[in-house]
Design an enzyme around this catalytic site. Structure first.
Site, mmCIF file in Angstrom:
data_model
loop_
_atom_site.group_PDB
_atom_site.id
_atom_site.type_symbol
_atom_site.label_atom_id
_atom_site.label_comp_id
_atom_site.label_asym_id
_atom_site.label_seq_id
_atom_site.Cartn_x
_atom_site.Cartn_y
_atom_site.Cartn_z
ATOM 1 C CB THR A 1 -32.642 22.857 -25.641
ATOM 2 O OG1 THR A 1 -33.927 23.080 -25.039
ATOM 3 C CG2 THR A 1 -31.634 22.475 -24.576
ATOM 4 N N GLY B 1 -35.810 27.402 -30.005
ATOM 5 C CA GLY B 1 -36.583 28.633 -30.105
ATOM 6 C C GLY B 1 -35.844 29.908 -29.717
ATOM 7 C CG ASN C 1 -36.318 31.849 -23.606
ATOM 8 O OD1 ASN C 1 -37.135 32.430 -24.323
ATOM 9 N ND2 ASN C 1 -35.931 30.588 -23.840
ATOM 10 C CB SER D 1 -46.719 35.570 -23.721
ATOM 11 O OG SER D 1 -47.614 35.353 -24.796
ATOM 12 C CE1 TYR E 1 -46.896 30.171 -22.149
ATOM 13 C CE2 TYR E 1 -48.337 31.618 -23.415
ATOM 14 C CZ TYR E 1 -47.079 31.121 -23.151
ATOM 15 O OH TYR E 1 -46.001 31.576 -23.876
ATOM 16 N N PRO F 1 -43.571 38.808 -26.413
ATOM 17 C CG PRO F 1 -41.960 37.206 -26.866
ATOM 18 C CD PRO F 1 -42.814 37.732 -25.771
ATOM 19 N N GLY F 2 -45.455 38.256 -29.462
ATOM 20 C CA GLY F 2 -46.586 37.550 -30.052
ATOM 21 C C GLY F 2 -46.091 36.283 -30.717
ATOM 22 C CB THR G 1 -40.480 28.478 -30.850
ATOM 23 O OG1 THR G 1 -41.733 28.441 -30.148
ATOM 24 C CG2 THR G 1 -40.017 29.916 -31.004
HETATM 25 N N1 LIG Z 1 -43.332 31.012 -29.461
HETATM 26 C C1 LIG Z 1 -44.182 31.973 -29.163
HETATM 27 O O1 LIG Z 1 -45.090 32.299 -29.940
HETATM 28 C C2 LIG Z 1 -44.043 32.713 -27.846
HETATM 29 C C3 LIG Z 1 -44.796 33.884 -27.671
HETATM 30 C C4 LIG Z 1 -44.683 34.574 -26.473
HETATM 31 C C5 LIG Z 1 -43.842 34.112 -25.487
HETATM 32 N N2 LIG Z 1 -43.122 32.971 -25.654
HETATM 33 C C6 LIG Z 1 -42.261 32.521 -24.546
HETATM 34 O O2 LIG Z 1 -40.941 32.467 -25.010
HETATM 35 C C7 LIG Z 1 -40.209 31.542 -24.188
HETATM 36 C C8 LIG Z 1 -39.431 30.598 -25.102
HETATM 37 O O3 LIG Z 1 -40.353 29.755 -25.771
HETATM 38 P P1 LIG Z 1 -40.185 29.291 -27.271
HETATM 39 O O4 LIG Z 1 -41.315 29.853 -28.021
HETATM 40 O O5 LIG Z 1 -38.808 29.522 -27.749
HETATM 41 O O6 LIG Z 1 -40.513 27.730 -27.094
HETATM 42 P P2 LIG Z 1 -39.619 26.409 -27.204
HETATM 43 O O7 LIG Z 1 -38.972 26.337 -28.555
HETATM 44 O O8 LIG Z 1 -40.523 25.297 -26.795
HETATM 45 O O9 LIG Z 1 -38.490 26.632 -26.093
HETATM 46 C C9 LIG Z 1 -38.758 26.518 -24.736
HETATM 47 C C10 LIG Z 1 -37.456 26.269 -23.994
HETATM 48 O O10 LIG Z 1 -37.738 26.172 -22.590
HETATM 49 C C11 LIG Z 1 -37.012 25.068 -22.074
HETATM 50 N N3 LIG Z 1 -37.639 24.525 -20.888
HETATM 51 C C12 LIG Z 1 -38.939 24.166 -20.715
HETATM 52 N N4 LIG Z 1 -39.118 23.656 -19.483
HETATM 53 C C13 LIG Z 1 -37.902 23.714 -18.850
HETATM 54 C C14 LIG Z 1 -37.428 23.314 -17.571
HETATM 55 N N5 LIG Z 1 -38.257 22.777 -16.668
HETATM 56 N N6 LIG Z 1 -36.131 23.502 -17.279
HETATM 57 C C15 LIG Z 1 -35.283 24.056 -18.176
HETATM 58 N N7 LIG Z 1 -35.667 24.444 -19.408
HETATM 59 C C16 LIG Z 1 -36.961 24.266 -19.737
HETATM 60 C C17 LIG Z 1 -36.970 24.077 -23.218
HETATM 61 O O11 LIG Z 1 -35.861 23.216 -23.086
HETATM 62 P P3 LIG Z 1 -35.899 21.678 -22.603
HETATM 63 O O12 LIG Z 1 -37.194 21.081 -23.058
HETATM 64 O O13 LIG Z 1 -34.688 21.089 -23.246
HETATM 65 O O14 LIG Z 1 -35.767 21.747 -21.123
HETATM 66 C C18 LIG Z 1 -36.766 24.993 -24.410
HETATM 67 O O15 LIG Z 1 -35.389 25.256 -24.591
HETATM 68 C C19 LIG Z 1 -41.235 30.848 -23.311
HETATM 69 O O16 LIG Z 1 -41.209 31.419 -22.024
HETATM 70 C C20 LIG Z 1 -42.545 31.147 -24.013
HETATM 71 O O17 LIG Z 1 -43.629 31.116 -23.114
HETATM 72 C C21 LIG Z 1 -43.198 32.269 -26.824
#
Ligand SMILES: NC(=O)c1ccc[n+]([C@@H]2O[C@H](COP(=O)([O-])OP(=O)(O)OC[C@H]3O[C@@H](n4cnc5c(N)ncnc54)[C@H](OP(=O)(O)O)[C@@H]3O)[C@@H](O)[C@H]2O)c1
Length: 251
Positions: free
Chosen positions: A14, A16, A86, A139, A151, A181-182, A186
Protein backbone atom coordinates in the site's frame (compact mmCIF):
# COMPACT_ATOMS: atom_id res chain seq x y z
CA UNK A 1 13.29 -14.36 -15.36
CA UNK A 2 10.13 -12.35 -14.62
CA UNK A 3 7.57 -12.70 -17.36
CA UNK A 4 3.88 -13.37 -17.78
CA UNK A 5 4.28 -16.77 -16.13
CA UNK A 6 5.42 -15.17 -12.89
CA UNK A 7 3.04 -14.65 -9.99
CA UNK A 8 4.51 -12.20 -7.52
CA UNK A 9 3.16 -11.77 -3.98
CA UNK A 10 4.13 -8.45 -2.41
CA UNK A 11 3.36 -7.68 1.24
CA UNK A 12 3.18 -4.06 2.33
CA UNK A 13 1.94 -3.08 -1.11
CA UNK A 14 0.00 0.00 0.00
CA UNK A 15 2.99 2.35 0.05
CA UNK A 16 6.73 2.77 -0.32
CA UNK A 17 8.96 -0.05 -1.47
CA UNK A 18 6.17 -2.64 -1.67
CA UNK A 19 3.97 -0.47 -3.87
CA UNK A 20 6.99 0.25 -6.11
CA UNK A 21 7.64 -3.51 -6.38
CA UNK A 22 4.07 -4.05 -7.56
CA UNK A 23 4.47 -1.43 -10.28
CA UNK A 24 7.83 -2.89 -11.35
CA UNK A 25 6.69 -6.49 -11.68
CA UNK A 26 3.39 -5.50 -13.30
CA UNK A 27 5.32 -3.43 -15.84
CA UNK A 28 7.29 -6.59 -16.68
CA UNK A 29 4.08 -8.47 -17.42
CA UNK A 30 3.86 -10.52 -14.21
CA UNK A 31 0.72 -11.22 -12.28
CA UNK A 32 0.83 -9.67 -8.80
CA UNK A 33 -0.92 -10.27 -5.49
CA UNK A 34 -0.75 -7.05 -3.47
CA UNK A 35 -1.23 -7.31 0.29
CA UNK A 36 -1.66 -4.59 2.92
CA UNK A 37 -4.16 -3.51 5.53
CA UNK A 38 -5.42 -0.29 3.95
CA UNK A 39 -8.14 -1.41 1.54
CA UNK A 40 -8.64 2.06 0.03
CA UNK A 41 -4.98 2.15 -1.06
CA UNK A 42 -5.34 -1.30 -2.60
CA UNK A 43 -8.45 -0.20 -4.49
CA UNK A 44 -6.58 2.83 -5.85
CA UNK A 45 -3.75 0.54 -7.00
CA UNK A 46 -6.19 -1.89 -8.62
CA UNK A 47 -7.84 0.96 -10.57
CA UNK A 48 -4.65 1.33 -12.60
CA UNK A 49 -4.37 -2.32 -13.68
CA UNK A 50 -6.34 -5.15 -15.18
CA UNK A 51 -7.02 -8.51 -13.55
CA UNK A 52 -3.31 -9.36 -13.52
CA UNK A 53 -3.36 -7.51 -10.20
CA UNK A 54 -5.17 -9.13 -7.30
CA UNK A 55 -5.39 -7.22 -4.03
CA UNK A 56 -6.02 -8.64 -0.57
CA UNK A 57 -6.67 -6.41 2.43
CA UNK A 58 -4.92 -8.42 5.10
CA UNK A 59 -3.05 -7.96 8.36
CA UNK A 60 -0.08 -10.32 8.10
CA UNK A 61 -0.12 -10.74 11.89
CA UNK A 62 -3.36 -12.70 11.54
CA UNK A 63 -1.79 -16.08 10.84
CA UNK A 64 -5.00 -18.04 10.25
CA UNK A 65 -6.35 -15.44 7.78
CA UNK A 66 -2.98 -15.30 6.05
CA UNK A 67 -3.09 -19.07 5.60
CA UNK A 68 -6.71 -19.06 4.43
CA UNK A 69 -6.22 -16.24 1.91
CA UNK A 70 -2.91 -17.42 0.48
CA UNK A 71 -3.81 -21.08 0.27
CA UNK A 72 -7.13 -20.11 -1.35
CA UNK A 73 -5.72 -17.92 -4.13
CA UNK A 74 -7.66 -18.18 -7.42
CA UNK A 75 -6.10 -20.44 -10.07
CA UNK A 76 -4.80 -17.42 -12.02
CA UNK A 77 -2.60 -16.41 -9.06
CA UNK A 78 -2.14 -19.68 -7.16
CA UNK A 79 1.26 -20.81 -8.48
CA UNK A 80 3.29 -18.13 -6.73
CA UNK A 81 6.84 -17.81 -8.10
CA UNK A 82 8.10 -14.70 -6.30
CA UNK A 83 7.42 -13.61 -2.72
CA UNK A 84 8.54 -10.15 -1.65
CA UNK A 85 8.32 -10.17 2.14
CA UNK A 86 8.35 -6.41 2.44
CA UNK A 87 5.69 -5.42 5.00
CA UNK A 88 7.33 -4.05 8.10
CA UNK A 89 7.51 -1.13 10.45
CA UNK A 90 9.41 0.69 13.14
CA UNK A 91 7.46 2.17 16.05
CA UNK A 92 8.26 4.82 18.60
CA UNK A 93 11.75 5.97 19.47
CA UNK A 94 14.47 3.99 17.71
CA UNK A 95 16.17 3.88 21.10
CA UNK A 96 14.81 0.74 22.78
CA UNK A 97 14.84 2.14 26.29
CA UNK A 98 13.01 5.29 25.23
CA UNK A 99 10.32 3.18 23.56
CA UNK A 100 7.77 0.80 25.09
CA UNK A 101 7.20 -2.92 25.33
CA UNK A 102 4.05 -2.46 23.21
CA UNK A 103 6.10 -0.90 20.41
CA UNK A 104 8.74 -3.64 20.68
CA UNK A 105 6.00 -6.28 20.42
CA UNK A 106 4.35 -4.59 17.42
CA UNK A 107 7.65 -4.59 15.53
CA UNK A 108 8.33 -8.24 16.36
CA UNK A 109 4.77 -9.34 15.56
CA UNK A 110 4.80 -7.53 12.20
CA UNK A 111 8.38 -7.82 10.97
CA UNK A 112 8.94 -11.35 12.23
CA UNK A 113 5.73 -13.24 13.05
CA UNK A 114 3.82 -11.70 10.13
CA UNK A 115 6.62 -12.35 7.67
CA UNK A 116 6.91 -15.92 8.90
CA UNK A 117 3.15 -16.50 8.55
CA UNK A 118 3.25 -15.41 4.90
CA UNK A 119 6.35 -17.51 4.24
CA UNK A 120 4.78 -20.50 5.96
CA UNK A 121 1.77 -20.22 3.65
CA UNK A 122 3.68 -19.87 0.37
CA UNK A 123 7.07 -21.59 0.60
CA UNK A 124 5.76 -25.20 0.59
CA UNK A 125 4.05 -24.63 -2.79
CA UNK A 126 7.27 -23.23 -4.22
CA UNK A 127 9.14 -26.31 -3.01
CA UNK A 128 6.52 -28.63 -4.51
CA UNK A 129 6.78 -26.84 -7.86
CA UNK A 130 10.57 -26.51 -7.44
CA UNK A 131 10.39 -22.89 -8.54
CA UNK A 132 10.45 -19.72 -6.50
CA UNK A 133 12.28 -16.64 -5.30
CA UNK A 134 11.75 -15.34 -1.77
CA UNK A 135 12.92 -11.86 -0.79
CA UNK A 136 13.19 -10.65 2.81
CA UNK A 137 13.38 -6.92 3.46
CA UNK A 138 15.97 -6.32 6.11
CA UNK A 139 17.71 -3.00 6.59
CA UNK A 140 21.12 -1.51 7.14
CA UNK A 141 19.78 -1.10 10.70
CA UNK A 142 20.04 -4.89 10.94
CA UNK A 143 23.60 -4.97 9.62
CA UNK A 144 25.16 -2.22 11.76
CA UNK A 145 24.27 -1.72 15.43
CA UNK A 146 23.53 1.97 15.02
CA UNK A 147 21.13 2.05 17.94
CA UNK A 148 17.78 0.76 16.70
CA UNK A 149 17.95 -2.27 18.99
CA UNK A 150 14.51 -3.79 18.41
CA UNK A 151 13.83 -2.65 14.84
CA UNK A 152 17.41 -3.48 13.85
CA UNK A 153 17.15 -6.74 15.76
CA UNK A 154 14.14 -7.83 13.72
CA UNK A 155 15.98 -6.95 10.52
CA UNK A 156 19.12 -8.81 11.61
CA UNK A 157 16.92 -11.85 12.28
CA UNK A 158 15.50 -11.70 8.75
CA UNK A 159 18.97 -11.38 7.22
CA UNK A 160 20.38 -14.29 9.17
CA UNK A 161 17.30 -16.43 8.70
CA UNK A 162 17.30 -15.89 4.95
CA UNK A 163 20.93 -17.03 4.67
CA UNK A 164 20.23 -20.11 6.79
CA UNK A 165 17.07 -20.83 4.80
CA UNK A 166 19.18 -20.77 1.63
CA UNK A 167 21.26 -23.51 3.17
CA UNK A 168 18.18 -25.51 4.15
CA UNK A 169 16.80 -25.22 0.61
CA UNK A 170 20.00 -26.48 -0.99
CA UNK A 171 19.08 -28.99 -3.69
CA UNK A 172 15.95 -27.12 -4.70
CA UNK A 173 15.68 -24.36 -7.31
CA UNK A 174 14.25 -21.91 -4.77
CA UNK A 175 16.17 -18.65 -4.58
CA UNK A 176 16.39 -16.59 -1.39
CA UNK A 177 17.61 -13.00 -1.22
CA UNK A 178 17.93 -10.66 1.76
CA UNK A 179 17.56 -7.01 0.77
CA UNK A 180 19.10 -4.49 3.15
CA UNK A 181 18.36 -0.92 2.10
CA UNK A 182 19.51 2.30 3.67
CA UNK A 183 17.48 5.47 3.86
CA UNK A 184 14.54 5.40 1.45
CA UNK A 185 11.84 8.02 0.99
CA UNK A 186 8.67 6.23 2.17
CA UNK A 187 6.05 6.47 4.90
CA UNK A 188 8.25 4.51 7.32
CA UNK A 189 9.11 7.56 9.42
CA UNK A 190 5.51 8.78 9.63
CA UNK A 191 4.40 5.32 10.79
CA UNK A 192 7.21 5.18 13.35
CA UNK A 193 6.24 8.57 14.78
CA UNK A 194 2.51 7.80 14.61
CA UNK A 195 1.77 10.82 12.42
CA UNK A 196 -0.06 11.10 9.12
CA UNK A 197 2.18 10.88 6.03
CA UNK A 198 1.03 14.36 5.00
CA UNK A 199 2.50 15.75 8.22
CA UNK A 200 5.92 14.68 6.96
CA UNK A 201 7.43 16.99 4.32
CA UNK A 202 6.46 15.66 0.89
CA UNK A 203 9.05 13.78 -1.14
CA UNK A 204 11.44 13.15 1.73
CA UNK A 205 14.88 14.64 1.24
CA UNK A 206 17.01 14.53 -1.89
CA UNK A 207 19.60 12.42 -0.07
CA UNK A 208 17.22 9.46 0.24
CA UNK A 209 16.72 6.66 -2.26
CA UNK A 210 13.41 6.49 -4.06
CA UNK A 211 11.34 3.36 -3.32
CA UNK A 212 11.47 2.63 -7.06
CA UNK A 213 15.27 2.34 -6.76
CA UNK A 214 14.94 -0.45 -4.21
CA UNK A 215 12.20 -2.11 -6.28
CA UNK A 216 14.51 -2.01 -9.30
CA UNK A 217 17.29 -3.72 -7.32
CA UNK A 218 14.86 -6.45 -6.23
CA UNK A 219 13.62 -6.85 -9.78
CA UNK A 220 17.21 -7.10 -11.09
CA UNK A 221 18.04 -9.87 -8.61
CA UNK A 222 15.04 -11.77 -9.89
CA UNK A 223 15.97 -11.08 -13.51
CA UNK A 224 19.31 -12.85 -13.26
CA UNK A 225 19.38 -16.36 -14.70
CA UNK A 226 17.28 -18.74 -12.61
CA UNK A 227 20.38 -20.65 -11.53
CA UNK A 228 21.96 -17.53 -9.99
CA UNK A 229 21.14 -16.68 -6.38
CA UNK A 230 21.92 -13.24 -5.02
CA UNK A 231 22.33 -14.05 -1.34
CA UNK A 232 22.00 -10.51 -0.06
CA UNK A 233 22.19 -6.96 -1.27
CA UNK A 234 22.88 -3.81 0.68
CA UNK A 235 22.20 -0.46 -0.91
CA UNK A 236 22.34 3.10 0.38
CA UNK A 237 21.88 6.55 -1.04
CA UNK A 238 25.31 7.86 -1.97
CA UNK A 239 24.85 10.60 0.66
CA UNK A 240 24.57 8.00 3.47
CA UNK A 241 27.48 6.09 5.02
CA UNK A 242 28.51 4.37 8.23
CA UNK A 243 28.74 6.00 11.65
CA UNK A 244 31.81 6.11 13.83
CA UNK A 245 32.73 3.97 16.84
CA UNK A 246 31.97 5.64 20.13
CA UNK A 247 33.85 5.60 23.42
CA UNK A 248 31.95 6.39 26.60
CA UNK A 249 33.04 9.54 28.37
CA UNK A 250 34.59 11.22 25.35
CA UNK A 251 33.15 13.92 23.19
N1 LIG B 1 12.28 3.40 4.19
C1 LIG B 1 13.48 3.03 4.59
O1 LIG B 1 14.39 3.85 4.77
C2 LIG B 1 13.77 1.55 4.80
C3 LIG B 1 15.11 1.17 4.98
C4 LIG B 1 15.40 -0.17 5.18
C5 LIG B 1 14.38 -1.10 5.20
N2 LIG B 1 13.08 -0.72 5.04
C6 LIG B 1 12.04 -1.77 5.10
O2 LIG B 1 11.35 -1.77 3.89
C7 LIG B 1 10.05 -2.33 4.10
C8 LIG B 1 9.01 -1.41 3.46
O3 LIG B 1 8.95 -0.20 4.20
P1 LIG B 1 8.75 1.22 3.54
O4 LIG B 1 9.97 1.99 3.82
O5 LIG B 1 8.26 1.10 2.16
O6 LIG B 1 7.63 1.80 4.54
P2 LIG B 1 6.08 2.14 4.35
O7 LIG B 1 5.91 3.13 3.23
O8 LIG B 1 5.61 2.53 5.71
O9 LIG B 1 5.44 0.74 3.92
C9 LIG B 1 5.25 -0.29 4.83
C10 LIG B 1 4.20 -1.24 4.29
O10 LIG B 1 4.03 -2.32 5.22
C11 LIG B 1 2.64 -2.54 5.37
N3 LIG B 1 2.33 -3.14 6.66
C12 LIG B 1 2.73 -2.73 7.89
N4 LIG B 1 2.19 -3.53 8.83
C13 LIG B 1 1.45 -4.48 8.18
C14 LIG B 1 0.64 -5.57 8.60
N5 LIG B 1 0.50 -5.86 9.90
N6 LIG B 1 0.02 -6.30 7.66
C15 LIG B 1 0.16 -6.03 6.34
N7 LIG B 1 0.91 -5.00 5.88
C16 LIG B 1 1.54 -4.24 6.80
C17 LIG B 1 2.01 -1.17 5.21
O11 LIG B 1 0.67 -1.29 4.78
P3 LIG B 1 -0.65 -1.07 5.68
O12 LIG B 1 -0.33 -0.03 6.71
O13 LIG B 1 -1.68 -0.67 4.69
O14 LIG B 1 -0.92 -2.41 6.27
C18 LIG B 1 2.85 -0.59 4.09
O15 LIG B 1 2.34 -0.97 2.83
C19 LIG B 1 9.90 -2.48 5.61
O16 LIG B 1 10.12 -3.82 5.97
C20 LIG B 1 10.99 -1.58 6.15
O17 LIG B 1 11.40 -1.99 7.43
C21 LIG B 1 12.76 0.59 4.83
Amino acid sequence: VADDSDVVVVTGATSGIGEACCHRFLAAGSRVVAIGRRAERLHALADDYDDRLLTIALDIRDRSRVAAELKGLPASHAAVTVLVNNAGLARGSLNMLESSYEHWAEMIETNLNGTLAVTEALLPGMITRNRGHVFFLGSVAGRYPEGAAIYGGTKAFLHHMSQALRRELLGTLIRVTAVNPGSTSTELRAVRLGISPDQVPAGGTPTMMDPADVAEAIFMCNQLPALVNVNHIELMPVMQAFGEFVLAGTS
